[in-house]
Design a protein around this motif. Structure first.
Motif, PDB file in Angstrom:
ATOM      1  N   ALA A 135       0.528  -1.299  -0.122  1.00 33.69           N
ATOM      2  CA  ALA A 135      -0.177   0.150   0.062  1.00 33.69           C
ATOM      3  C   ALA A 135       0.729   1.284   0.024  1.00 33.69           C
ATOM      4  O   ALA A 135       0.604   2.359  -0.676  1.00 33.69           O
ATOM      5  CB  ALA A 135      -0.990   0.008   1.102  1.00 33.69           C
ATOM      6  N   THR A 136       2.120   1.279   0.644  1.00 35.23           N
ATOM      7  CA  THR A 136       2.905   2.621   0.977  1.00 35.23           C
ATOM      8  C   THR A 136       3.745   2.499  -0.465  1.00 35.23           C
ATOM      9  O   THR A 136       4.267   3.800  -0.544  1.00 35.23           O
ATOM     10  CB  THR A 136       3.750   2.376   2.147  1.00 35.23           C
ATOM     11  N   LYS A 137       4.021   1.613  -1.309  1.00 36.51           N
ATOM     12  CA  LYS A 137       5.227   1.642  -2.059  1.00 36.51           C
ATOM     13  C   LYS A 137       5.039   2.773  -3.207  1.00 36.51           C
ATOM     14  O   LYS A 137       6.053   3.198  -3.671  1.00 36.51           O
ATOM     15  CB  LYS A 137       5.302   0.229  -3.044  1.00 36.51           C
ATOM     16  N   PRO A 138       3.611   3.017  -3.876  1.00 34.61           N
ATOM     17  CA  PRO A 138       3.602   3.841  -4.675  1.00 34.61           C
ATOM     18  C   PRO A 138       3.851   5.333  -4.127  1.00 34.61           C
ATOM     19  O   PRO A 138       4.104   6.450  -5.116  1.00 34.61           O
ATOM     20  CB  PRO A 138       2.117   3.972  -4.969  1.00 34.61           C
ATOM     21  N   TYR A 139       3.977   5.620  -2.895  1.00 29.85           N
ATOM     22  CA  TYR A 139       4.199   6.802  -2.430  1.00 29.85           C
ATOM     23  C   TYR A 139       5.323   6.938  -1.765  1.00 29.85           C
ATOM     24  O   TYR A 139       5.765   7.966  -1.026  1.00 29.85           O
ATOM     25  CB  TYR A 139       3.222   7.494  -1.445  1.00 29.85           C
ATOM     26  N   SER A 140       6.374   5.986  -1.877  1.00 26.69           N
ATOM     27  CA  SER A 140       7.770   5.850  -1.216  1.00 26.69           C
ATOM     28  C   SER A 140       8.818   5.469  -2.110  1.00 26.69           C
ATOM     29  O   SER A 140       8.810   5.146  -2.994  1.00 26.69           O
ATOM     30  CB  SER A 140       7.555   4.692  -0.053  1.00 26.69           C
ATOM     31  N   LEU A 141       9.928   5.841  -1.487  1.00 24.71           N
ATOM     32  CA  LEU A 141      11.132   5.458  -2.318  1.00 24.71           C
ATOM     33  C   LEU A 141      11.481   3.875  -2.051  1.00 24.71           C
ATOM     34  O   LEU A 141      11.834   3.286  -2.968  1.00 24.71           O
ATOM     35  CB  LEU A 141      12.415   6.183  -1.538  1.00 24.71           C
ATOM     36  N   GLY A 142      10.907   3.361  -0.849  1.00 26.61           N
ATOM     37  CA  GLY A 142      11.052   2.028  -0.676  1.00 26.61           C
ATOM     38  C   GLY A 142      10.347   1.650   0.686  1.00 26.61           C
ATOM     39  O   GLY A 142      10.224   2.437   1.290  1.00 26.61           O
ATOM     40  N   ALA A 167      11.851  -8.833  13.552  1.00 29.38           N
ATOM     41  CA  ALA A 167      11.641  -9.962  13.367  1.00 29.38           C
ATOM     42  C   ALA A 167      10.488 -10.467  12.475  1.00 29.38           C
ATOM     43  O   ALA A 167      10.656 -11.440  11.807  1.00 29.38           O
ATOM     44  CB  ALA A 167      11.536 -10.567  14.631  1.00 29.38           C
ATOM     45  N   GLY A 168       9.498  -9.704  12.175  1.00 30.59           N
ATOM     46  CA  GLY A 168       8.838  -9.992  11.409  1.00 30.59           C
ATOM     47  C   GLY A 168       7.594 -10.791  12.254  1.00 30.59           C
ATOM     48  O   GLY A 168       7.351 -10.882  13.487  1.00 30.59           O
ATOM     49  N   GLY A 169       6.476 -11.548  11.299  1.00 31.19           N
ATOM     50  CA  GLY A 169       5.327 -12.305  11.956  1.00 31.19           C
ATOM     51  C   GLY A 169       4.551 -11.420  12.505  1.00 31.19           C
ATOM     52  O   GLY A 169       3.572 -11.763  13.346  1.00 31.19           O
ATOM     53  N   GLY A 170       4.459  -9.960  12.058  1.00 28.43           N
ATOM     54  CA  GLY A 170       3.635  -9.159  12.875  1.00 28.43           C
ATOM     55  C   GLY A 170       4.494  -7.960  13.315  1.00 28.43           C
ATOM     56  O   GLY A 170       5.562  -7.787  12.429  1.00 28.43           O
ATOM     57  N   GLY A 171       4.130  -7.050  14.068  1.00 29.08           N
ATOM     58  CA  GLY A 171       5.030  -5.828  14.347  1.00 29.08           C
ATOM     59  C   GLY A 171       5.009  -4.918  13.225  1.00 29.08           C
ATOM     60  O   GLY A 171       3.945  -4.542  13.033  1.00 29.08           O
ATOM     61  N   CYS A 172       5.794  -4.330  13.039  1.00 34.64           N
ATOM     62  CA  CYS A 172       5.967  -3.073  12.050  1.00 34.64           C
ATOM     63  C   CYS A 172       6.574  -3.295  10.891  1.00 34.64           C
ATOM     64  O   CYS A 172       7.508  -4.204  10.655  1.00 34.64           O
ATOM     65  CB  CYS A 172       6.690  -1.743  12.753  1.00 34.64           C
ATOM     66  N   MET A 173       6.432  -2.449   9.870  1.00 30.69           N
ATOM     67  CA  MET A 173       7.100  -2.159   8.414  1.00 30.69           C
ATOM     68  C   MET A 173       7.462  -0.861   8.361  1.00 30.69           C
ATOM     69  O   MET A 173       7.163   0.040   9.431  1.00 30.69           O
ATOM     70  CB  MET A 173       6.060  -2.467   7.362  1.00 30.69           C
ATOM     71  N   VAL A 174       8.422  -0.643   7.562  1.00 35.69           N
ATOM     72  CA  VAL A 174       8.764   0.825   7.529  1.00 35.69           C
ATOM     73  C   VAL A 174       9.114   1.216   5.836  1.00 35.69           C
ATOM     74  O   VAL A 174       9.521   0.582   5.233  1.00 35.69           O
ATOM     75  CB  VAL A 174      10.353   0.949   8.081  1.00 35.69           C
ATOM     76  N   ALA A 175       8.603   2.730   5.650  1.00 35.36           N
ATOM     77  CA  ALA A 175       8.852   3.381   4.447  1.00 35.36           C
ATOM     78  C   ALA A 175       9.630   4.344   4.693  1.00 35.36           C
ATOM     79  O   ALA A 175       9.643   5.190   5.623  1.00 35.36           O
ATOM     80  CB  ALA A 175       7.352   3.430   3.827  1.00 35.36           C
ATOM     81  N   LEU A 176      10.328   4.723   3.408  1.00 35.96           N
ATOM     82  CA  LEU A 176      11.147   6.025   3.196  1.00 35.96           C
ATOM     83  C   LEU A 176      10.576   6.589   2.450  1.00 35.96           C
ATOM     84  O   LEU A 176      10.468   6.367   1.004  1.00 35.96           O
ATOM     85  CB  LEU A 176      12.507   5.470   3.100  1.00 35.96           C
ATOM     86  N   SER A 177      10.175   7.937   2.693  1.00 36.78           N
ATOM     87  CA  SER A 177       9.366   8.745   1.657  1.00 36.78           C
ATOM     88  C   SER A 177       9.607  10.132   1.898  1.00 36.78           C
ATOM     89  O   SER A 177       9.936  10.695   3.000  1.00 36.78           O
ATOM     90  CB  SER A 177       8.021   8.263   1.797  1.00 36.78           C
ATOM     91  N   ARG A 178       9.106  10.808   0.829  1.00 36.12           N
ATOM     92  CA  ARG A 178       9.150  12.357   0.839  1.00 36.12           C
ATOM     93  C   ARG A 178       7.810  12.961   1.250  1.00 36.12           C
ATOM     94  O   ARG A 178       7.553  13.994   1.028  1.00 36.12           O
ATOM     95  CB  ARG A 178       9.666  13.089  -0.217  1.00 36.12           C
TER      96      ARG A 178
END
Ligand code: PMV
Length: 323
Positions: A270-277, A283-294
């Motif tokens: 969902a975030t990729k179109p508005y992010s650099l990455g 660890a995954g399996g839940g928790g968080c994702m991170v996007a780098l964006s302007r």
């Protein structure tokens, strides 16, 4: 009253591969944990009676490291981090507690960030049956972008070495700072919490089982290592487009390793179109994702639409400090 703040962190590259000796790159975030302490007539923590067994990090710092024998303390902890979501909240708590206690006991002595990182690491190890990497505590203490590795990584500045006697034997790490360009005001890290907490221990052991049954998957670890080196190089050059591409690639490898989840994949897509990455972090399996964006507003909206909770941090944040 004395008060200290220590930031949380997110892993930009190298989670899981770091368990197999490859480097990990973590970055301090703006949000973290505040600890305030003052002398009081009885031991109190967040308005309740302080019980040592319920607060292993704090007890270890007070009694084992500082050998505190003074008046009872009233301790207040305020966290701005999602709990059990891979943002290093226990490391931030340990560092903030260490800094506040240092100020209370030795008010004239300057804070020594490396000493605090070591105190925090020791508290994490004591609370986790002797197993803890120094990644979270070092990043929270020193701030900026930290590389944790077994071997020296070219292009980084060595800060200190850490060692720990674990149930599996002695482990050693090299902690270095990665260079970040000065002009990064228009770049943001947007964390997206899935709402699902996850156990780092379980995820690490799932990966170990996978590698036992499917040894070919070790290629994924090597790929993550290569992506980590590429990402670090791009960071130092200020080529954030390339950093974003490396983040996307890292997510794919982690997904193939089986540590992502449907909700993490959904937030990343969902975030990729508005992010650099964008990638899962930790660890995954839940928790968080991170996007780098302007465009942090748009990315935050996308995270909410996809069912997550956003949190925006500037790219460069300082480490532990008195406030
Ligand atoms: O989710 P976190 O921040 O606890 O990250 C764990 C990172 C791992 O590489 C999966 C484990 C480790 O000890 O480095």
């Amino acid at each position: 009253m004395v008060r200290a703040f220590a930031p949380g962190k997110c892993i930009l590259f190298g989670e899981h591969a770091v368990v197999y000796g490859h480097p990990a790159v973590a970055i301090a975030i703006e949000q973290g944990v505040n600890v305030s302490i003052e002398k009081f007539e009885e031991w109190v923590i967040n308005g309740k009676k302080f019980e040592r067994s319920r607060h292993p990090h704090i007890s270890h710092i007070l009694y084992d490291l500082f050998e505190y024998k003074g008046a009872p303390l009233k301790i207040k902890i305020e966290s701005g981090l999602f709990p059990a979501a891979g943002l290093g909240s226990s490391a931030a708590l340990s560092n903030a507690m260490g800094a506040a206690l240092h100020k209370l006991i030795k008010p004239q002595e300057k804070l020594d960030l490396v000493k605090l990182a070591k105190i925090g690491h020791s508290a994490e190890a004591a609370a986790q049956e002797g197993r803890a990497s120094p990644t979270d505590t070092a990043t929270s203490a020193l701030g900026g972008c930290i590389v944790v590795s077994e071997k020296k990584v070219n292009g980084t500045k060595h800060v200190f070495d850490a060692e720990l006697m674990t149930p599996e034997g002695k482990r050693n790490w090299i902690i270095s700072k990665a260079k970040l360009p000065e002009k990064v005001e228009d770049l943001w890290l947007i964390l997206g919490f899935t709402g699902e907490s996850s156990s780092t221990g379980k995820m690490v052991s799932d990966v170990a089982n996978l590698l036992t049954h499917e040894p070919d998957k070790v290629d994924l670890m090597n790929n993550i290592k290569e992506i980590t080196y590429k990402g670090l190089k791009s960071l130092a050059l200020g080529d954030f487009g390339a950093v974003g591409i490396a983040m996307n690639e890292c997510h794919e490898q982690l997904r193939d390793l089986g540590v992502s989840s449907n909700s993490l994949d959904r937030l990343v897509e969902a975030t990729k179109p508005y992010s650099l990455g964008a990638k899962m972090t930790g660890a995954g399996g839940g928790g968080c994702m991170v996007a780098l964006s302007r465009n942090p507003q748009r990315v935050s909206e996308q995270i909410e639409i996809a069912g997550g909770t956003p949190m925006v941090s500037k790219l460069v944040s300082e480490g532990v400090r008195l406030v």
